[in-house]
Design a protein around this motif. Structure first.
Motif, PDB file in Angstrom:
ATOM      1  N   PRO A  27       0.712  -1.402   0.073  1.00 54.19           N
ATOM      2  CA  PRO A  27       0.514   0.143  -0.225  1.00 54.19           C
ATOM      3  C   PRO A  27       0.836   0.767   0.222  1.00 54.19           C
ATOM      4  O   PRO A  27       2.353   1.117   0.281  1.00 54.19           O
ATOM      5  CB  PRO A  27      -0.969   0.302   1.145  1.00 54.19           C
ATOM      6  CG  PRO A  27      -0.035  -1.712   2.572  1.00 54.19           C
ATOM      7  CD  PRO A  27       0.565  -1.922   1.277  1.00 54.19           C
ATOM      8  N   THR A  28       0.219   2.574  -0.616  1.00 55.02           N
ATOM      9  CA  THR A  28       1.308   3.822  -0.990  1.00 55.02           C
ATOM     10  C   THR A  28       1.807   4.090   0.695  1.00 55.02           C
ATOM     11  O   THR A  28       2.964   4.105   0.826  1.00 55.02           O
ATOM     12  CB  THR A  28       0.423   4.682  -1.131  1.00 55.02           C
ATOM     13  OG1 THR A  28      -0.350   4.525  -2.339  1.00 55.02           O
ATOM     14  CG2 THR A  28       0.761   5.973  -1.419  1.00 55.02           C
ATOM     15  N   ASP A  29       1.396   4.003   2.119  1.00 50.53           N
ATOM     16  CA  ASP A  29       2.080   4.295   3.214  1.00 50.53           C
ATOM     17  C   ASP A  29       3.160   3.735   3.222  1.00 50.53           C
ATOM     18  O   ASP A  29       3.657   4.086   4.605  1.00 50.53           O
ATOM     19  CB  ASP A  29       1.144   3.803   4.339  1.00 50.53           C
ATOM     20  CG  ASP A  29       0.308   3.027   4.397  1.00 50.53           C
ATOM     21  OD1 ASP A  29      -0.056   2.111   3.629  1.00 50.53           O
ATOM     22  OD2 ASP A  29      -0.414   2.510   6.006  1.00 50.53           O
ATOM     23  N   ARG A  30       3.339   2.001   2.848  1.00 51.88           N
ATOM     24  CA  ARG A  30       4.535   0.806   3.076  1.00 51.88           C
ATOM     25  C   ARG A  30       5.389   1.611   2.113  1.00 51.88           C
ATOM     26  O   ARG A  30       6.688   1.077   2.058  1.00 51.88           O
ATOM     27  CB  ARG A  30       4.224  -0.265   2.872  1.00 51.88           C
ATOM     28  CG  ARG A  30       3.406  -0.670   3.851  1.00 51.88           C
ATOM     29  CD  ARG A  30       4.040  -1.080   5.375  1.00 51.88           C
ATOM     30  NE  ARG A  30       4.435  -0.970   5.881  1.00 51.88           N
ATOM     31  CZ  ARG A  30       5.047  -2.842   6.170  1.00 51.88           C
ATOM     32  NH1 ARG A  30       4.519  -3.342   5.719  1.00 51.88           N
ATOM     33  NH2 ARG A  30       5.901  -2.705   6.284  1.00 51.88           N
ATOM     34  N   GLU A  33       9.329   2.487   2.747  1.00 47.63           N
ATOM     35  CA  GLU A  33       9.488   1.310   3.195  1.00 47.63           C
ATOM     36  C   GLU A  33      10.571   0.665   1.962  1.00 47.63           C
ATOM     37  O   GLU A  33      11.931  -0.409   2.181  1.00 47.63           O
ATOM     38  CB  GLU A  33       9.273   0.629   4.054  1.00 47.63           C
ATOM     39  CG  GLU A  33       9.159   0.891   5.417  1.00 47.63           C
ATOM     40  CD  GLU A  33       7.320   0.357   6.263  1.00 47.63           C
ATOM     41  OE1 GLU A  33       8.052  -0.292   6.563  1.00 47.63           O
ATOM     42  OE2 GLU A  33       6.456   0.425   6.063  1.00 47.63           O
ATOM     43  N   GLN A  92       4.687   8.068  -6.920  1.00 47.71           N
ATOM     44  CA  GLN A  92       3.743   8.588  -6.220  1.00 47.71           C
ATOM     45  C   GLN A  92       2.559   8.048  -6.245  1.00 47.71           C
ATOM     46  O   GLN A  92       2.293   7.013  -7.927  1.00 47.71           O
ATOM     47  CB  GLN A  92       3.518  10.462  -7.292  1.00 47.71           C
ATOM     48  CG  GLN A  92       4.364  11.056  -6.931  1.00 47.71           C
ATOM     49  CD  GLN A  92       4.580  10.722  -5.057  1.00 47.71           C
ATOM     50  OE1 GLN A  92       4.117  11.721  -3.985  1.00 47.71           O
ATOM     51  NE2 GLN A  92       6.548  11.481  -5.193  1.00 47.71           N
ATOM     52  N   GLN A  94      -1.431   7.263  -5.396  1.00 49.56           N
ATOM     53  CA  GLN A  94      -3.559   7.744  -4.889  1.00 49.56           C
ATOM     54  C   GLN A  94      -3.518   7.284  -2.800  1.00 49.56           C
ATOM     55  O   GLN A  94      -2.563   6.324  -3.026  1.00 49.56           O
ATOM     56  CB  GLN A  94      -4.230   7.460  -4.782  1.00 49.56           C
ATOM     57  CG  GLN A  94      -4.525   8.780  -6.448  1.00 49.56           C
ATOM     58  CD  GLN A  94      -4.620   9.703  -6.459  1.00 49.56           C
ATOM     59  OE1 GLN A  94      -5.332  10.421  -5.729  1.00 49.56           O
ATOM     60  NE2 GLN A  94      -3.705  10.839  -6.972  1.00 49.56           N
ATOM     61  N   PRO A  95      -3.006   7.204  -1.551  1.00 51.02           N
ATOM     62  CA  PRO A  95      -3.729   6.952  -0.784  1.00 51.02           C
ATOM     63  C   PRO A  95      -4.488   6.156  -0.724  1.00 51.02           C
ATOM     64  O   PRO A  95      -5.820   5.977  -1.458  1.00 51.02           O
ATOM     65  CB  PRO A  95      -5.030   8.347   0.288  1.00 51.02           C
ATOM     66  CG  PRO A  95      -4.000   8.982  -0.477  1.00 51.02           C
ATOM     67  CD  PRO A  95      -3.940   9.238  -1.740  1.00 51.02           C
ATOM     68  N   GLN A  96      -4.235   5.200  -0.092  1.00 55.09           N
ATOM     69  CA  GLN A  96      -5.394   3.780  -0.323  1.00 55.09           C
ATOM     70  C   GLN A  96      -4.552   2.793  -1.143  1.00 55.09           C
ATOM     71  O   GLN A  96      -5.691   1.529  -1.415  1.00 55.09           O
ATOM     72  CB  GLN A  96      -6.506   4.003  -0.309  1.00 55.09           C
ATOM     73  CG  GLN A  96      -6.915   4.635   1.361  1.00 55.09           C
ATOM     74  CD  GLN A  96      -6.291   4.475   2.724  1.00 55.09           C
ATOM     75  OE1 GLN A  96      -6.049   3.122   2.692  1.00 55.09           O
ATOM     76  NE2 GLN A  96      -5.355   5.166   3.578  1.00 55.09           N
ATOM     77  N   TRP A  98      -2.636   0.649  -3.806  1.00 56.70           N
ATOM     78  CA  TRP A  98      -0.830  -0.559  -4.149  1.00 56.70           C
ATOM     79  C   TRP A  98      -0.311   0.249  -5.229  1.00 56.70           C
ATOM     80  O   TRP A  98      -0.611   0.095  -6.161  1.00 56.70           O
ATOM     81  CB  TRP A  98      -1.705  -1.489  -4.544  1.00 56.70           C
ATOM     82  CG  TRP A  98      -2.464  -1.991  -3.226  1.00 56.70           C
ATOM     83  CD1 TRP A  98      -3.980  -1.893  -2.314  1.00 56.70           C
ATOM     84  CD2 TRP A  98      -1.948  -3.024  -2.043  1.00 56.70           C
ATOM     85  NE1 TRP A  98      -3.850  -2.163  -1.378  1.00 56.70           N
ATOM     86  CE2 TRP A  98      -2.513  -3.678  -0.881  1.00 56.70           C
ATOM     87  CE3 TRP A  98      -0.333  -3.453  -2.026  1.00 56.70           C
ATOM     88  CZ2 TRP A  98      -2.439  -3.796   0.112  1.00 56.70           C
ATOM     89  CZ3 TRP A  98       0.117  -4.050  -1.163  1.00 56.70           C
ATOM     90  CH2 TRP A  98      -1.341  -4.619  -0.208  1.00 56.70           C
TER      91      TRP A  98
END
Length: 122
Positions: A27-30, A33, A92, A94-96, A98
């Motif tokens: 997911p975008t937030d990972r 990492e 880049q 979008q939030p949520q 993959w």
């Protein structure tokens, strides 16, 4: 270094060139990492073999290909900037959503031995 996101599949051609292929979808937030793991791996390769990067068939000891797939967007080729020690362009999304990164590394016997010794990926 322990790899948390990248799980490589290995193949070898008749000339002894090894190829390691990995795909990781996060997911975008990972994504930061995953990019950090790929950055560390490519930084190691450039530090150890950088001047010898290029297709094995033209005399290089190692090479890589890095691609990014994002939901609803075209495939994006990525590269490692050896001076900034960063992946460019920064993907880049979008939030949520993959993001899937694929990394292929190839190298001759010296690169293969060093890669396996450092990352344990065979």
């Amino acid at each position: 270094m322990t790899l948390h996101f990248l799980d490589f599949d290995y193949s070898e051609d008749e000339e002894g060139t090894g190829t390691w292929d990995a795909m990781a979808s996060v997911p975008t937030d990972r994504l930061p990492e995953l990019l950090a793991e790929i950055t560390a791996l490519l930084d190691w390769a450039h530090t150890e073999f950088g001047a010898l990067r290029g297709p094995v068939e033209t005399g290089g000891l190692w090479d890589y290909d890095l691609q990014c797939e994002r939901d609803g967007l075209p495939l994006l080729a990525l590269g490692f900037d050896i001076h900034e020690r960063q992946i460019h362009p920064r993907p880049q999304s979008q939030p949520q959503a993959w993001v899937t990164l694929t990394l292929s590394l190839s190298g001759g016997p010296a690169f293969a031995a060093a890669f396996v010794d450092r990352f344990g990926a065979t």
